[in-house]
Design a protein around this motif. Sequence first.
Motif, short mmCIF file in Angstrom:
data_model
loop_
_atom_site.label_atom_id
_atom_site.label_comp_id
_atom_site.label_asym_id
_atom_site.label_seq_id
_atom_site.Cartn_x
_atom_site.Cartn_y
_atom_site.Cartn_z
N UNK A 199 9.92 50.53 53.91
CA UNK A 199 11.10 50.73 54.74
C UNK A 199 10.94 51.95 55.63
N UNK A 223 8.64 51.24 58.32
CA UNK A 223 9.26 50.36 59.33
C UNK A 223 10.29 51.09 60.15
N UNK A 240 8.60 53.13 62.55
CA UNK A 240 8.04 52.33 63.63
C UNK A 240 9.13 51.93 64.62
N UNK A 241 10.30 51.59 64.05
CA UNK A 241 11.42 51.20 64.90
C UNK A 241 11.83 52.38 65.79
N UNK A 285 9.47 52.63 68.56
CA UNK A 285 9.78 51.60 69.55
C UNK A 285 10.95 52.04 70.44
N UNK A 308 13.43 46.76 73.61
CA UNK A 308 14.26 47.91 73.27
C UNK A 308 15.46 47.48 72.44
N UNK A 340 11.78 39.86 66.30
CA UNK A 340 12.92 40.54 65.69
C UNK A 340 14.21 39.74 65.83
N UNK A 375 11.90 43.01 53.69
CA UNK A 375 11.52 44.25 54.37
C UNK A 375 11.56 45.42 53.40
N UNK A 376 12.58 45.46 52.54
CA UNK A 376 12.65 46.59 51.61
C UNK A 376 11.63 46.45 50.50
N UNK A 394 8.67 45.87 51.19
CA UNK A 394 7.45 46.36 51.81
C UNK A 394 6.73 45.34 52.66
#
Lengths: 351, 354
Positions: free
Chosen positions: A4, A7, A10-11, A14, A341, B117, B203-204, B206
């Motif tokens: 997490x 990520x 990373x977000x 971005x 974005x 996404x 996602x949590x 990993x």
Amino acid sequence: MVGTAVQSARRDIMRRFGALVVPVISLAALVWVLFLARGTTAQPAVRDPGEFAVTLLDGVTFAGLLFVVASGFTLIFGLMRTVNMAHGSLFLLAGFTAIALQQKMVGKTTNIAPEDVTLMSWIVPLIVAAALAALLGVLLQQVFLRWNQGQELRQALITIAISVVLADQMLRQFGGLAKTMVWPGAVSHFIEIFGQRYATSRLFMLAVAVVVGVALWLWLTKTRMGMVIRAGVDDEPMVRALGINVTLIFAVTFFVGAFLAGVGGVMGASFAGAATGSDGAWLLNSLVVVIIGGLGSIKGAVAGSLLYGLVSAFAPVYLPTQYTFYAVIFSFVLLALVLAVRPYGLFGRPA
Amino acid sequence: MTARRLLTPANAALAVLVVLLLALPAINSGFFVTFVLTQALIYGLIAVTIVFLTSHGGMISLAQLLFAGIAGFMFGNAALESGARGLNLGWPPWVAVLFALAVTTAVAFLLGALASRTTGIYFLMLTLVYGVIGYTFFAQVVTVSGPGGVTSIVAPEPFTDRVNLYYAAVVLSALAYLAFRAIGRTNFGLALQGVRDDPVRMSSLGFNVPLHRTLAFTLGGFVAGVAGLLNVWWRGQIDPASISIGPTLIVLIIAVIGGISYFEGAWLGALVYVLLDTYTDSIPLIDRIGLTPDRFNTVIGLMVLLIMVLSPEGLVGILERVRRGRGGASPSEHSIELPTTSPTPVQTGSGREP
């Protein structure tokens, strides 16, 4: 947890990357248009301000039409989470109907000159055709969408099937040839802007779009029903729990959304003509606008229409002449930038 | 995996079907095989990528025909030595094949990353936009195609022969079917289905959710590209109109008719579509009820409408239900509802802390 953290980092990158890239690209585009655009159809704006003004007006007036069509699409989605893939079919149906009606009112089927067309023989077909589209929309909603509320993809597929049937039936009814609605004579003039002739009908189209936009805004913010709709967008179960007749509100919203598709269809038929395939093209235009602006947001529809309208007006004129046909890529670049974005559009929220 | 486990009734049925299909040209190599069946297999091979992305990834993609189209256009541009339009690179045909698949896969990867996404209805709309922008690109950019498309494309040997092309379609379809089924059992496939069901939890845990979606989309693009090559060899030409919004919706409709959560449904839907398309006008008295071949789209649209209203699982779903008897109460393992992004109840306290 590590995943997490990585990520979210990373977000974050971005987002910062986007926050940096978007101004840089916008600035570069502006500098190009203003000073550097040699070898293009238009020449740099500082050397030929007329061409620039005309392109700007083209973009804004086209954005007006985009807004009218896309606002109906986004209104329906915002409240009901229904993606009406038949929106383009309602658009085209209203266009064809209004053309047929105008030909009846003028009493000619071919070679209608703007002088023949009074303001009435444009506005009456507009209202009748848009009302027809609205009634058909409510019918579709009541028969096919009311009982499967919440199953977004099933509803999307149902409306796709309906759009295929409608397109085929319209081809049978109205034929495959492109037809045009004629602007009323009172607005078909040319005015001079920086030495360039400009059609007042396009400005009239923008005016109609502004009237529609203001009416929509007043309806949504100043009336009781508008407030209920906005409350429904935010928290539909709560509105239901408060004892408000949501079923009726849904039907009214669908009526208005389809009516807007119809108004857009008549404007579009006057602006560029109505033909087989316009339905798909305008469904696509609505999709691009709401994907950029954010699905379900009227503010987003304004922003999306302006961005998409301006990009599609400027790209072909301000590209070097031998690359003009690459202009289509720029609407895609716009889409990609926004999505990189903000994945749910400028004003959108995750479902 | 042992031989015993491989010998399930489903696999046996598939083997028999493939052998029958391969033996068919020995009996009849006419119109039905080289036109109807080849076309159905190609359509099925494109539609099965939609089924894969929908059933395993929760992503209904309308860009699959675009990938088939990209492969076709790229092959045409690379392989032709001279022609009215296109780049006419004149490369050896198999180099052109590799080039076409490489370009298609790369484009699928890029577009997939951009869409990774978003899910559900947003994904559907975005991929439709991809499809139409792709169509407009090929219609306008005259260096690679232009409105008339690329014509007089010749398939590489031995696929100039229509029967050989049919064999290729059978073999590739069977391979794709097996591969997609096998992927569902790999670590990647299981993670992908986890991403479909609960992206937040995956996602949590990993897992890189966008990467899984992107890779699935890339794979779908690659397979659609293979189908696109078969298509362009079969037709001998490709034009932008063949990947416009109408045909794009038809491919989705094929997947829906067959049953959007069944791999075999893709080919069944394609066969039904092609049969209707080819033989509607030979049904007796059909024009009496207003259904001339010109109104074919109305028939197809009404059919999809009926399926979506009555049974969103499509023909295979209906067959399955009939086969299992009328015990409709027990949902089959396949009865995946169409994935929705409608709010699912938030589960509190059901997961262990990692």
